[in-house]
Design an enzyme around this catalytic site. Structure first.
Site, mmCIF file in Angstrom:
data_model
loop_
_atom_site.group_PDB
_atom_site.id
_atom_site.type_symbol
_atom_site.label_atom_id
_atom_site.label_comp_id
_atom_site.label_asym_id
_atom_site.label_seq_id
_atom_site.Cartn_x
_atom_site.Cartn_y
_atom_site.Cartn_z
ATOM 1 N N HIS A 11 13.045 12.321 3.735
ATOM 2 C CA HIS A 11 12.551 13.325 4.229
ATOM 3 C C HIS A 11 12.224 14.341 2.983
ATOM 4 O O HIS A 11 10.925 14.741 2.844
ATOM 5 C CB HIS A 11 13.221 13.996 5.372
ATOM 6 N N TYR B 250 8.646 16.097 1.050
ATOM 7 C CA TYR B 250 8.417 17.298 0.233
ATOM 8 C C TYR B 250 8.267 17.386 -1.101
ATOM 9 O O TYR B 250 7.387 18.194 -1.833
ATOM 10 C CB TYR B 250 9.429 18.508 0.822
ATOM 11 N N TRP C 108 7.059 0.143 3.934
ATOM 12 C CA TRP C 108 7.655 0.950 2.981
ATOM 13 C C TRP C 108 8.788 1.506 3.067
ATOM 14 O O TRP C 108 9.448 1.804 2.103
ATOM 15 C CB TRP C 108 6.306 1.964 2.280
ATOM 16 N N ASP D 53 6.619 22.337 -26.120
ATOM 17 C CA ASP D 53 6.767 20.882 -25.590
ATOM 18 C C ASP D 53 7.614 20.863 -24.565
ATOM 19 O O ASP D 53 8.264 21.932 -24.134
ATOM 20 C CB ASP D 53 6.974 19.943 -26.697
ATOM 21 N N SER E 119 -1.652 27.321 -4.999
ATOM 22 C CA SER E 119 -1.492 28.713 -5.422
ATOM 23 C C SER E 119 -2.044 29.301 -6.686
ATOM 24 O O SER E 119 -2.135 30.682 -6.832
ATOM 25 C CB SER E 119 0.102 29.115 -4.968
ATOM 26 N N THR F 53 6.414 27.152 6.170
ATOM 27 C CA THR F 53 4.877 26.532 5.834
ATOM 28 C C THR F 53 3.984 27.697 6.345
ATOM 29 O O THR F 53 2.917 27.665 5.690
ATOM 30 C CB THR F 53 5.042 25.405 6.488
ATOM 31 N N SER G 46 13.378 6.809 -13.778
ATOM 32 C CA SER G 46 12.080 7.357 -14.226
ATOM 33 C C SER G 46 11.736 8.722 -13.826
ATOM 34 O O SER G 46 11.733 9.866 -14.402
ATOM 35 C CB SER G 46 10.765 6.721 -14.217
ATOM 36 N N SER G 47 12.086 8.930 -12.262
ATOM 37 C CA SER G 47 11.975 10.133 -11.764
ATOM 38 C C SER G 47 13.033 11.012 -12.059
ATOM 39 O O SER G 47 12.768 12.309 -12.443
ATOM 40 C CB SER G 47 11.963 10.068 -10.247
ATOM 41 N N HIS H 119 0.815 -1.053 0.096
ATOM 42 C CA HIS H 119 0.013 -0.026 0.039
ATOM 43 C C HIS H 119 0.989 1.183 -0.118
ATOM 44 O O HIS H 119 0.806 2.045 -0.832
ATOM 45 C CB HIS H 119 -1.082 0.029 1.047
ATOM 46 N N HIS I 68 14.647 13.214 12.196
ATOM 47 C CA HIS I 68 13.614 13.263 13.269
ATOM 48 C C HIS I 68 12.839 12.019 13.010
ATOM 49 O O HIS I 68 11.820 11.791 13.864
ATOM 50 C CB HIS I 68 13.019 14.539 13.086
ATOM 51 N N HIS I 69 12.982 11.364 12.053
ATOM 52 C CA HIS I 69 12.307 9.918 12.038
ATOM 53 C C HIS I 69 12.978 8.871 12.817
ATOM 54 O O HIS I 69 12.331 7.924 12.771
ATOM 55 C CB HIS I 69 12.383 9.339 10.451
ATOM 56 N N GLU J 97 11.760 13.269 0.260
ATOM 57 C CA GLU J 97 10.705 12.924 -0.669
ATOM 58 C C GLU J 97 9.498 13.135 -0.078
ATOM 59 O O GLU J 97 8.411 13.615 -0.905
ATOM 60 C CB GLU J 97 10.970 11.174 -0.392
ATOM 61 N N ARG K 292 1.319 0.895 14.945
ATOM 62 C CA ARG K 292 1.040 0.569 13.525
ATOM 63 C C ARG K 292 1.486 -0.611 12.980
ATOM 64 O O ARG K 292 2.458 -1.198 13.771
ATOM 65 C CB ARG K 292 1.772 1.811 12.637
ATOM 66 N N LYS L 251 3.320 30.392 4.073
ATOM 67 C CA LYS L 251 2.457 29.802 2.950
ATOM 68 C C LYS L 251 0.993 30.024 3.369
ATOM 69 O O LYS L 251 0.077 30.609 2.668
ATOM 70 C CB LYS L 251 3.014 28.562 2.364
#
Lengths: 188, 519
Positions: free
Chosen positions: B247, B251, B135, B99, B262, B322, B163-164, B70, B296-297, B249, B444, B325
């Protein structure tokens, strides 16, 4: 055909991507360097501390309690325990102790002990001059051994630290040492 | 350039060989929607099992495969390709380019993805089943104790990374080289700016992820010990390498969302975006800070106190840009003549619900408190608020906003609003109670739980099913809008500004073959 400047941008960014792939691997040695710089002693099996001669003067006015722990990694069959669970030591004095191991299996096995020190702030002040953890240990089936450990607690150890716990985890590296292409501990 | 270069080719080969940014954007979006439904069905398996305490439907081993897949499918298959799809469609239209800068590479970066995810999905049918290590694939769960299919997982991640990276190189080259005359950097639409910064993040961290899985590959098959303590490595090193990628990732998944919101808020408030340049700088600051907060993870791995404090303060610092924004968005709406079409509803819901997710993030950033929250459902609640009510909501926001431009028809507003409200109710019912069970200590990634969590879990499951089936309404809206409906004007929304609204609706196959002049 992309324009020349587009090709330049693409090539440069591609080089950045390749560089970052390398950086991922550079994190491995960087991790050790950072730990050292930040004073986090990440003990590895090859660490053999250089003993400062000044630190070797015993300070008889102060005692530190050393505690020893023996753990086995998942699935490790050996018996493994410290012969002495606790000892009071004077900073600067040389100390000797042993850890008992026995291989109850019917075949020879190879083990590797990995140390860990708690509290981590004490790690830079614990000098192991001789340790069974410096090399892999091979025991024939049924063989037992008292493995030596010789260490000095540095005089510079902060006064607030009164107890240091030295813990070893014993890993079975028989398959890894025998055939390096075999997955360690892989069981299906 | 031949004279016959006017319309798309016919048949399947149009899609296989296309270099057209609109075709490729559409394929990315369809692909990500398919992956969204696949990942969503895994979520429903999880929520069915958790409907009641005790083991009812699936074995714990399969449950672990479900949570892992998932996460992987939603992050790498649904959210990220959806953003790349929107970038493909909209970035050239918004900057007045004909293009993408590297059209062939564009084709390639899309067509890698179906193969990557086919390979990843096939692991379900292999001996030992699909990846089951979460994951985040922490070693040694993903090395020593992994199912044999982990090798396919590793190669799938390699493909997704390529790809990315290619997609990002393309987006950066397009933005740097193909802006219409007069469009300076500080005149670029916010969606273009946020994607520009996101693309740099991707190029910086996707290779690190590739490095992490490569080290795993070596540990598993070639006897190295990067992450094996027995050989002198360290499993904690894995977590550092992973989160150095992981991390930024998060963002990568949320910055384009900031861009979409926006764009949408000024249109439906009929006012220009408040504080454009502060938005640009805030986005750049968030991107920069995302590189120095990864640990922090991992507060509970046994870091020295100085490390915990550094990562704690750096993380809390992210709340500042943040916050800039969020307040700018609110100020954009303030005294605007607002209307509440579906994109606007998604945008406003995004601001409210993403802020809730952001605030639980600030709670998690507190190192002493994190010891209690680590690996509980509170974390699950937090990242679903920012990824579902954050990223997914803004993807829907963008899709509804630009759909009339893509199809040439207005979508069914009533049905779309139904989709919005059902999804809104569904996701909040599903994820809000998770805060409470998490704070009370429910871990979890566990297929069973103690009785005191039963009611809230049942509520979460009901919410998940409402969410899941509400997405079928979106399928109907989408198909109806493709087939017909009220014709859309070129401007579509009467407050809409920007180059993409100057081309006809539906956008012709080739646009801006002559560059427009910006002011």
């Amino acid at each position: 055909m992309p324009t020349k400047s587009t090709r330049n941008i693409a090539l440069r960014l591609g080089a950045v991507a390749v560089g970052m792939f390398g950086f991922g691997f550079a994190l491995v040695p960087l991790y050790d360097v950072m730990c050292k710089v930040l004073g986090i002693s990440r003990e590895t099996i090859v660490t053999q501390s250089q003993l400062d001669p000044d630190a070797a003067q015993a300070d008889m006015s102060r005692t530190v309690t050393m505690q020893f722990l023996a753990n086995k990694n998942d699935g490790m069959a050996w018996e493994f325990r410290p012969s002495q669970f606790e000892m009071d030591v004077n900073p600067g004095a040389m100390n000797n102790t042993t850890f008992y191991v026995r291989n109850p299996a019917h075949r020879a096995m190879i083990a590797q002990a990995v140390p860990s020190v708690s509290p981590p702030e004490a790690a830079p002040f614990l000098h192991k001059t001789e340790c069974f953890c410096f090399r892999q240990q091979t025991l024939a089936g049924g063989e037992a051994l008292d493995m030596p450990l010789q260490f000095v607690v540095d005089q510079a150890l902060p006064k607030k630290i009164r107890t240091i716990t030295l813990s070893y985890t014993l890993f079975d590296v028989t398959t890894m040492a025998a055939a390096p292409d075999q997955r360690v501990g892989f069981r299906n | 350039m031949g004279a016959d270069h006017h319309g798309p080719a016919k048949g399947l080969t149009r899609w296989l060989f296309t270099t057209n940014h609109k075709d490729i954007g559409s394929m990315y979006l369809w692909f990500s929607f398919a992956m969204f439904l696949l990942g969503g069905s895994f979520a429903l398996v999880i929520r069915s099992e958790l409907f009641q305490p005790g083991l009812q439907l699936v074995r714990p081993e399969f449950f672990n495969q479900m949570t892992t897949m998932h996460g992987l499918v939603m992050v790498f298959g649904a959210i990220m390709p959806a953003w790349v799809g929107l970038a493909n469609w909209m970035v050239p239209l918004m900057i007045g380019a004909p293009d993408m800068a590297l059209p062939r590479m564009n084709n390639w970066s899309f067509w890698i993805l179906p193969f990557a995810f086919t390979m990843l999905s096939l692991t379900f049918f292999m001996d030992g089943g699909a990846p089951n290590f979460g994951w985040t694939f922490y070693a040694p769960l993903s090395t020593t104790y992994a199912p044999p299919s982990v090798t396919y997982f590793i190669f799938a991640v390699h493909l997704m990374g390529m790809s990315s990276i290619m997609g990002s190189i393309n987006i950066i080259a397009t933005i740097m080289n193909m802006r219409a005359p007069g469009m300076t950097y500080m005149k670029m639409p916010m969606f273009v700016w946020t994607w520009f910064i996101t693309a740099f993040l991707l190029i910086a961290v996707m290779p690190v992820l590739a490095g992490a899985v490569t080290m795993m590959l070596f540990d598993i098959h070639f006897g190295t010990s990067f992450f094996s303590a027995a050989g002198g490595g360290d499993p904690v090193l894995f977590q550092h390498v992973f989160w150095f990628f992981g991390h930024p990732e998060v963002y990568i998944m949320i910055l384009p969302a900031f861009g979409v919101v926006s764009e949408v808020l000024p249109t439906f408030s009929r006012k220009p975006l408040f504080g454009y340049s502060s938005m640009v700088y805030a986005t750049a600051s968030i991107a920069f800070l995302s590189f120095v907060v990864w640990a922090h993870h991992m507060y509970t791995v046994g870091m020295p106190i100085a490390g915990e404090l550094f990562f704690m303060y750096a993380t809390m610092l992210i709340a500042v840009p943040t916050g800039v924004k969020v307040f700018n968005w609110i100020s954009t709406m303030f005294r605007g003549s607002m209307t509440f079409e579906t994109p606007m509803l998604f945008a406003i819901a995004f601001i409210i619900l993403f802020t809730i997710g952001g605030l639980s993030g600030v709670m998690l950033s507190l190192a002493p408190l994190d010891f209690q929250y680590q690996d509980t459902y509170f974390v699950v609640a937090h990242f679903h608020y920012v990824l579902v009510q954050g990223a997914l909501f803004s993807i829907y926001c963008g899709v509804y906003y630009w759909l009339p431009k893509w199809t040439g028809h207005m979508y069914d507003e009533t049905l779309a609003k139904t989709h919005f409200w059902m999804t809104f109710i569904g996701v909040n019912t599903a994820f809000f109670p998770m805060h409470f069970v998490g704070l009370a200590g429910m871990p979890r990634r566990i297929p069973d739980y103690s009785l005191q969590f039963a009611d809230f879990n049942m509520l979460s499951s009901i919410g998940a099913f409402i969410t899941g089936f509400s997405q079928l309404i979106f399928v109907v809206v989408l198909l109806k809008c493709i087939k017909g409906g009220k014709s859309a004007t070129d401007q579509v929304w009467d407050g809409a500004q920007g180059l993409e609204w100057t081309v006809p609706s539906p956008a012709p196959y080739h646009t801006f073959t002559i560059p427009p002049q910006v002011r």
